[in-house]
Design an enzyme around this catalytic site. Structure first.
Site, PDB file in Angstrom:
ATOM      1  N   LYS A  15       0.867  -1.187   0.000  1.00 40.27           N
ATOM      2  CA  LYS A  15       0.000   0.000   0.000  1.00 40.27           C
ATOM      3  C   LYS A  15       0.894   1.223   0.000  1.00 40.27           C
ATOM      4  O   LYS A  15       1.715   1.396   0.908  1.00 40.27           O
ATOM      5  CB  LYS A  15      -0.908   0.004   1.238  1.00 40.27           C
ATOM      6  CG  LYS A  15      -1.628   1.347   1.470  1.00 40.27           C
ATOM      7  CD  LYS A  15      -2.508   1.351   2.724  1.00 40.27           C
ATOM      8  CE  LYS A  15      -3.075   2.740   3.010  1.00 40.27           C
ATOM      9  NZ  LYS A  15      -3.906   2.811   4.230  1.00 40.27           N
ATOM     10  N   ASP A  47      -2.505  10.415   3.342  1.00 42.36           N
ATOM     11  CA  ASP A  47      -3.908  10.030   3.554  1.00 42.36           C
ATOM     12  C   ASP A  47      -4.599  11.069   4.423  1.00 42.36           C
ATOM     13  O   ASP A  47      -4.507  11.042   5.647  1.00 42.36           O
ATOM     14  CB  ASP A  47      -3.964   8.646   4.220  1.00 42.36           C
ATOM     15  CG  ASP A  47      -5.395   8.182   4.476  1.00 42.36           C
ATOM     16  OD1 ASP A  47      -6.328   8.792   3.898  1.00 42.36           O
ATOM     17  OD2 ASP A  47      -5.568   7.213   5.245  1.00 42.36           O
ATOM     18  N   LYS A 105      -9.973  13.224   7.895  1.00 43.30           N
ATOM     19  CA  LYS A 105      -9.507  12.872   9.229  1.00 43.30           C
ATOM     20  C   LYS A 105      -9.457  14.112  10.120  1.00 43.30           C
ATOM     21  O   LYS A 105      -9.290  15.222   9.616  1.00 43.30           O
ATOM     22  CB  LYS A 105      -8.073  12.311   9.141  1.00 43.30           C
ATOM     23  CG  LYS A 105      -7.969  10.938   8.525  1.00 43.30           C
ATOM     24  CD  LYS A 105      -6.527  10.456   8.560  1.00 43.30           C
ATOM     25  CE  LYS A 105      -6.390   9.078   7.952  1.00 43.30           C
ATOM     26  NZ  LYS A 105      -7.037   8.017   8.733  1.00 43.30           N
ATOM     27  N   ASP A 161       1.807   6.661   5.311  1.00 49.10           N
ATOM     28  CA  ASP A 161       0.801   5.679   4.897  1.00 49.10           C
ATOM     29  C   ASP A 161       1.219   4.902   3.643  1.00 49.10           C
ATOM     30  O   ASP A 161       0.431   4.174   3.055  1.00 49.10           O
ATOM     31  CB  ASP A 161      -0.547   6.398   4.684  1.00 49.10           C
ATOM     32  CG  ASP A 161      -1.743   5.490   4.902  1.00 49.10           C
ATOM     33  OD1 ASP A 161      -1.576   4.432   5.536  1.00 49.10           O
ATOM     34  OD2 ASP A 161      -2.838   5.849   4.432  1.00 49.10           O
ATOM     35  N   ASP A 168     -12.038   7.304   3.685  1.00 51.08           N
ATOM     36  CA  ASP A 168     -10.828   7.104   4.477  1.00 51.08           C
ATOM     37  C   ASP A 168     -10.429   5.622   4.551  1.00 51.08           C
ATOM     38  O   ASP A 168      -9.332   5.299   4.986  1.00 51.08           O
ATOM     39  CB  ASP A 168     -11.046   7.671   5.884  1.00 51.08           C
ATOM     40  CG  ASP A 168      -9.737   7.862   6.637  1.00 51.08           C
ATOM     41  OD1 ASP A 168      -8.662   7.771   6.002  1.00 51.08           O
ATOM     42  OD2 ASP A 168      -9.794   8.105   7.857  1.00 51.08           O
ATOM     43  N   GLU A 172      -9.304   3.816   2.279  1.00 52.99           N
ATOM     44  CA  GLU A 172      -8.811   3.874   0.897  1.00 52.99           C
ATOM     45  C   GLU A 172      -7.744   2.831   0.598  1.00 52.99           C
ATOM     46  O   GLU A 172      -7.574   2.437  -0.553  1.00 52.99           O
ATOM     47  CB  GLU A 172      -8.252   5.276   0.612  1.00 52.99           C
ATOM     48  CG  GLU A 172      -6.790   5.534   1.038  1.00 52.99           C
ATOM     49  CD  GLU A 172      -6.547   5.407   2.526  1.00 52.99           C
ATOM     50  OE1 GLU A 172      -7.530   5.497   3.288  1.00 52.99           O
ATOM     51  OE2 GLU A 172      -5.396   5.181   2.941  1.00 52.99           O
ATOM     52  N   ARG A 185      -7.539  -0.351   1.224  1.00 55.74           N
ATOM     53  CA  ARG A 185      -8.094  -1.595   0.666  1.00 55.74           C
ATOM     54  C   ARG A 185      -8.533  -1.396  -0.774  1.00 55.74           C
ATOM     55  O   ARG A 185      -8.505  -2.335  -1.571  1.00 55.74           O
ATOM     56  CB  ARG A 185      -9.239  -2.086   1.572  1.00 55.74           C
ATOM     57  CG  ARG A 185     -10.410  -1.157   1.628  1.00 55.74           C
ATOM     58  CD  ARG A 185     -11.304  -1.412   2.838  1.00 55.74           C
ATOM     59  NE  ARG A 185     -10.716  -0.928   4.086  1.00 55.74           N
ATOM     60  CZ  ARG A 185     -11.283  -1.038   5.277  1.00 55.74           C
ATOM     61  NH1 ARG A 185     -12.467  -1.630   5.381  1.00 55.74           N
ATOM     62  NH2 ARG A 185     -10.700  -0.566   6.359  1.00 55.74           N
TER      63      ARG A 185
HETATM   64  N1  BES Z   1      -4.044   4.835   6.893  1.00 57.93           N
HETATM   65  C1  BES Z   1      -5.159   4.606   7.729  1.00 57.93           C
HETATM   66  C2  BES Z   1      -4.844   3.648   8.878  1.00 57.93           C
HETATM   67  C3  BES Z   1      -3.857   4.155   9.889  1.00 57.93           C
HETATM   68  C4  BES Z   1      -4.272   4.847  11.010  1.00 57.93           C
HETATM   69  C5  BES Z   1      -2.515   3.886   9.742  1.00 57.93           C
HETATM   70  C6  BES Z   1      -3.346   5.294  11.937  1.00 57.93           C
HETATM   71  C7  BES Z   1      -1.588   4.323  10.677  1.00 57.93           C
HETATM   72  C8  BES Z   1      -2.015   5.028  11.774  1.00 57.93           C
HETATM   73  C9  BES Z   1      -6.292   4.002   6.920  1.00 57.93           C
HETATM   74  O1  BES Z   1      -6.373   4.440   5.607  1.00 57.93           O
HETATM   75  C10 BES Z   1      -7.557   4.443   7.578  1.00 57.93           C
HETATM   76  O2  BES Z   1      -7.839   5.602   7.559  1.00 57.93           O
HETATM   77  N2  BES Z   1      -8.273   3.483   8.147  1.00 57.93           N
HETATM   78  C11 BES Z   1      -9.485   3.750   8.818  1.00 57.93           C
HETATM   79  C12 BES Z   1     -10.511   2.749   8.342  1.00 57.93           C
HETATM   80  C13 BES Z   1     -11.925   3.096   8.722  1.00 57.93           C
HETATM   81  C14 BES Z   1     -12.389   4.324   7.992  1.00 57.93           C
HETATM   82  C15 BES Z   1     -12.808   1.919   8.372  1.00 57.93           C
HETATM   83  C16 BES Z   1      -9.234   3.605  10.307  1.00 57.93           C
HETATM   84  O3  BES Z   1      -8.453   2.748  10.702  1.00 57.93           O
HETATM   85  O4  BES Z   1      -9.800   4.379  11.069  1.00 57.93           O
HETATM   86 ZN    ZN Z   2      -4.628   5.017   4.741  1.00 58.50          ZN
HETATM   87 MN    MN Z   3      -7.446   6.221   5.395  1.00 60.80          MN
END
Ligand code: BES
Ligand code: ZN
Ligand code: MN
Length: 493
Positions: free
Chosen positions: A260, A265, A272, A283, A342, A344, A346
């Site tokens: 990824k 992000d 966010k 990310d 968010d 994204e 996947r």
């Molecule tokens: N890149 C983030 C996950 C992340 C969070 C990585 C903190 C490192 C530190 C990912 O894209 C994301 O935003 N995931 C969301 C998913 C949710 C919207 C289902 C999350 O984990 O909150």
């Molecule tokens: Zn992300």
């Molecule tokens: Mn995200």
């Protein structure tokens, strides 16, 4: 300047700093004893005063020791040599460096034979690796108050110098790959855009890696609506980088690693909160690990065929950005309702994984992704979350993770989690329910694996914001390179 590390015959130096390795019990080996005599017993007296017992990591220094021309003598504990693991030996090397890193000039680590669980050559080479990894800094952007001077050379004096030199050549290739990954993860997103990342990946071609970069037009032709949807709001075009290292016979199926690479992000329209958002420069930690791994495998000319795929995008809010509720069509033909922009990562991996299995028919696919905050809640920062349809790969990764100190912990996939991403409006949605967020994310990825043996490593907790330790001092750890290099070496070469 990076530290230069070398190996030399077992001899006492006359200049600079000398570090003496002392095992459990605190007894000096013959050469150290000889030096102690020269100093009139200063070292052994200091050992008594300090109540130094050779515990791993314990150390003290004697400055300008009398009757010698040395700047200092550092005494450092090794712990019980019989219980020493490779990871311990690296930690030891990192700690050795910490005792002299701010001193000018050269230092010598004296490693006299100690009947350790590792061979003397391996112990010396692992210690060198630890020092090399610990020495890494991210300071290219500091123009003022940049620390000057410091250690420039570390020599390891050992009877096994020749052997150690040989082993270290390989370990250095591995550590260099880790540093490639750290550099990419530490780099800010105004510099490391998807095209810039692709450009840096192209540099792998110097090592004999075949590199192709697919732009948006090519990805559109392939039908990658899932990946492309994520980059719609960005000024920087999305890129899919395909790297290949062919170190084995053509007939051998390649191993595939997919990263990824969300260069930043923001969350997109599902933006966010601002607190901590700067961390999302990291990310792309999965893509960084794959790049570092390819660097390592090519550097050490691994006898294996490997493909490394990087899905590079930037997730931004914009007039052109995708919206919650949008439905995109992935390369596999499956449709996805994007309920949260968010989620994204996947979406990027869906097309990258499908493309990988379709084009390369790999032996297995392992993806690495900073995919969910939930994995940090579950596992903290020491273990990556491992999701897989292969018990064999799970066992192998668990083993090599423990051996290399890049640990994984298996997490569940299940039909219940899979059902949680169904939606009336499309084949699936890109978020699950309130609970089990890391598993529903993995379940989503599995729908794009076409039943190829596959592992998903959620490295959100391990790749960035890393706690400092003996061999890693910056925000980025470079997690994944050593784990996967060892997997390849132990089982596929
Ligand atoms: N890149 C983030 C996950 C992340 C969070 C990585 C903190 C490192 C530190 C990912 O894209 C994301 O935003 N995931 C969301 C998913 C949710 C919207 C289902 C999350 O984990 O909150
Ligand atoms: Zn992300
Ligand atoms: Mn995200």
């Amino acid at each position: 300047m990076p530290l230069s590390i070398s190996f030399a015959a077992e001899k006492l130096p006359s200049k600079g700093s000398l570090i003496i390795a002392v095992p459990d019990g605190g007894k000096l080996a013959p050469l150290a004893k000889q030096l102690d005599k020269t100093t009139g017993g200063a070292i052994s007296r200091a050992i008594q005063i300090k109540k130094f017992k050779g515990k791993a990591g314990a150390s003290f220094s004697l400055l300008a020791p009398a009757k010698t021309t040395l700047d200092r003598i550092v005494v450092i504990g090794v712990g019980d040599p019989k219980k020493l693991t490779a990871v311990d030996a690296e930690k030891f090397g990192g700690t050795v460096l910490s005792t002299v890193e701010k001193t000018d000039g050269a230092a010598t680590l004296l490693l006299e034979p100690m009947k350790a669980a590792l061979s003397d050559a391996d112990l010396a080479a692992r210690a060198a690796t630890g020092a090399y990894l610990r020495d890494y800094k991210f300071d290219a952007y500091k123009t003022i108050n940049k620390p000057k001077g410091g250690l420039s050379r570390l020599s390891i004096a050992s009877k096994a110098a020749a052997g150690a030199r040989k082993v270290f050549a390989e370990y250095k290739a591995i550590a260099s790959g880790t540093i490639v990954a750290r550099d990419l993860v530490n780099e800010p997103s105004n510099i490391l855009t998807p095209p810039e990342f692709a450009k840096r990946a192209r540099a792998l071609s110097k090592l004999g890696v075949k590199v192709e970069v697919l732009g948006e037009a090519q990805m559109k032709k392939l039908g990658m609506g899932s990946l492309l949807g994520v980059g719609l709001g960005s000024q920087h075009p999305s890129q899919l980088v395909v790297t290949q290292w062919n170190g084995a016979a053509k007939s051998k199926k390649p191993l595939a690693f997919v990263g990824k690479g969300v260069c930043f992000d923001t969350g997109g329209i599902s933006i966010k909160p601002s607190a901590g958002m700067e961390d999302m420069k990291g990310d792309m930690g999965g893509a960084a690990a794959v790049t570092g791994l390819m660097h390592t495998l090519a550097s050490r000319k691994a006898k294996v065929n490997v493909v490394g795929i990087l899905g590079l995008v930037e997730n931004m809010p914009d007039g052109k950005a995708q919206r919650p509720g949008d439905i995109v069509t992935s390369m596999s033909g499956q449709t996805i309702e994007v309920l949260n922009t968010d989620a994204e990562g996947r979406l990027v991996l869906a097309d990258a994984l499908w493309y990988t299995q379709k084009r390369f028919k790999p032996e297995f696919m392992i993806d690495l992704a900073t995919l969910t905050g939930a994995i940090m809640v579950a596992l903290g920062q020491e273990f990556a979350g491992m999701f897989t349809n292969s018990d064999e790969l799970a066992a192998r990764l668990t083993q090599v993770g423990n051996d290399e100190g890049e640990k994984v912990w298996r997490m569940p996939l299940s039909d219940t989690f899979d059902k949680m991403i169904n939606t009336p409006n499309a084949d699936m949605k890109n978020i699950g329910g309130r609970y089990g967020g890391s598993s529903t994310a993995a379940q989503f990825l599995q729908r794009f694996t076409n039943d190829v043996p596959w592992v998903h490593l959620d490295i959100a907790g391990t790749a960035m914001g890393s706690p400092k330790n003996a061999i890693s001092r910056t925000w980025a750890s470079g997690y994944g390179v050593r784990l996967l290099d060892r997997l390849v070496k132990a089982y596929y070469e």
